[in-house]
Enzyme design. Structure first.
Site, PDB file in Angstrom:
ATOM      1  N   LYS A   1       0.838  -1.117   0.000  1.00 55.13           N
ATOM      2  CA  LYS A   1       0.038  -0.095  -0.062  1.00 55.13           C
ATOM      3  C   LYS A   1       0.792   1.405  -0.038  1.00 55.13           C
ATOM      4  O   LYS A   1       0.566   2.268  -0.891  1.00 55.13           O
ATOM      5  CB  LYS A   1      -1.059  -0.018   1.378  1.00 55.13           C
ATOM      6  CG  LYS A   1      -2.109  -1.011   0.979  1.00 55.13           C
ATOM      7  CD  LYS A   1      -2.732  -1.432   2.348  1.00 55.13           C
ATOM      8  CE  LYS A   1      -3.663  -2.475   2.087  1.00 55.13           C
ATOM      9  NZ  LYS A   1      -4.467  -2.984   3.311  1.00 55.13           N
TER      10      LYS A   1
ATOM     11  N   GLN B   1      -4.783  -2.048   9.435  1.00 53.61           N
ATOM     12  CA  GLN B   1      -4.760  -3.383   8.803  1.00 53.61           C
ATOM     13  C   GLN B   1      -4.897  -4.443   9.676  1.00 53.61           C
ATOM     14  O   GLN B   1      -4.796  -4.502  10.947  1.00 53.61           O
ATOM     15  CB  GLN B   1      -3.131  -3.618   8.475  1.00 53.61           C
ATOM     16  CG  GLN B   1      -2.833  -4.764   7.740  1.00 53.61           C
ATOM     17  CD  GLN B   1      -3.277  -4.870   6.344  1.00 53.61           C
ATOM     18  OE1 GLN B   1      -3.302  -3.847   5.580  1.00 53.61           O
ATOM     19  NE2 GLN B   1      -4.079  -5.906   5.938  1.00 53.61           N
TER      20      GLN B   1
ATOM     21  N   ASP C   1     -11.357   2.122   3.600  1.00 52.64           N
ATOM     22  CA  ASP C   1     -11.507   0.787   3.335  1.00 52.64           C
ATOM     23  C   ASP C   1     -13.008   0.286   3.333  1.00 52.64           C
ATOM     24  O   ASP C   1     -13.196  -0.934   2.877  1.00 52.64           O
ATOM     25  CB  ASP C   1     -10.847  -0.236   4.626  1.00 52.64           C
ATOM     26  CG  ASP C   1      -9.528  -0.560   4.448  1.00 52.64           C
ATOM     27  OD1 ASP C   1      -9.117  -0.914   3.238  1.00 52.64           O
ATOM     28  OD2 ASP C   1      -8.720  -1.009   5.553  1.00 52.64           O
TER      29      ASP C   1
END
Ligand code: NAP
Length: 289
Positions: free
Chosen positions: A52, A96, A119
């Site tokens: 990322k 994460q 997200d």
């Protein structure tokens, strides 16, 4: 059979984003900024987050990686999230997953400002998705919709079977495919581990989206001739012929199914790169808001 080439499609998206970032910078404004919170040192999570950060650099975004020890407390993480929510130099951020057992993932997800939740995991964004309101769609389903759109796949009126009902892939995918959109307008069946007659059901799908995490589970008998097959799964299997000792396979037996279907995503090089490109799209969207 035609390959749905996620690698080249995602490269095209990255180039479009990079061009937009150049325009933004040329106008004297700051670049979009994504932050990532990484807890512990799980190998897979390290790799995902490193990718990322690399993706951000490639398109000209600023990125910040915030690392915490495996032993971090929930309160410390919530405090960090609150700071990121308040920081107007950060457009979007991700935490994460998975997180260590002392931390309630739900509490963390709901603490993220929905406007920065790139997200698309927080309840408000999931709710907006269900209602067809502007939102951040989670990266994998978003990437699949983009892939179908860019290949001009006609989905209207088709029977779409989504295999797997996770909150981050299967469930949002089923909602998106059933919406009155293009791509979309499918009649959707959401299947899972308790579904009866799974093989017959899959074999009746015009579009089959497999997201279960079971290596090469979908064989040719489960695929209708000329179906469109989207393989989300990624599983490492041992392969002594590779220097690494393993290779990645999807939920679909590619060799057997590719002769039968009309379109298929490869693993690797299908849904994975589209997922990565989607996070960049969502970050740019957060910046532009
Ligand atoms: P998950 O949370 O483990 O969910 C798996 C789903 O599959 C569950 O709904 C489960 O049913 C269902 N399932 C499991 N075994 C089944 C079976 N034999 N028959 C029917 N349904 C079955 O997984 P996930 O996070 O959605 O991920 C799925 C796969 O996609 C994994 O391989 C993951 O690594 C991969 N993935 C790839 C990307 C990418 O970018 N390419 C992104 C995300 C995930 P129950 O609900 O009944 O247990």
């Amino acid at each position: 059979m035609q390959l749905l080439d996620g690698k080249s499609c995602s490269q095209q998206i990255r180039e479009e984003i990079a061009a937009k970032v150049q325009q933004i910078k040329a106008s004297g404004k700051r670049a979009p900024h994504l932050a990532a919170i990484l807890v512990g040192s799980d190998g897979a999570s390290e790799t995902y987050v490193a990718n990322k950060v690399k993706d951000c650099e490639e398109v000209g975004f600023t990125s910040t990686l915030l690392r915490f020890a495996e032993s971090v407390s929930e309160a410390e993480l919530l405090q960090q999230i609150s700071q990121l929510n308040d920081n107007d130099q950060i457009d979007g951020f991700i935490v994460q997953l998975p997180l260590p057992s002392q931390i309630d993932e739900h509490k963390i997800t709901v603490a993220i400002d929905p406007g920065k939740d790139v997200d698309g995991f927080c309840p408000q964004n999931v709710g907006n998705l269900c209602l067809g309101l502007p939102t951040f769609v989670s990266a994998t389903p978003n990437g699949i919709m983009e892939l179908l759109a860019r290949y001009h796949i006609d989905t209207e009126g088709k029977h779409c079977v989504v295999l797997g009902r996770s909150n981050i892939v299967g469930t949002p995918m089923s909602i998106l495919m059933s919406r009155n959109t293009k791509p979309g307008n499918c009649t959707v069946t959401l299947a899972h581990s308790r579904t009866n007659n799974l093989k017959e059901l899959c074999a009746s799908a015009d579009i089959l989206i497999a997201a279960i995490g079971k290596a090469e589970f979908v064989d040719a008998s489960m695929v209708k001739p000329d179906a469109i097959v989207i393989d989300v799964g990624i599983t490492r299997i041992e392969d002594a012929s590779r220097a690494s000792g393993f290779r990645l396979v999807g939920d679909v037996d590619f060799a057997a199914v590719s002769d039968k279907c009309s379109y298929i995503t490869p693993v690797p090089g299908g849904v994975g790169p589209m997922t990565r490109a989607s996070l960049l799209q969502n970050t740019l969207k957060a910046y532009l808001r």
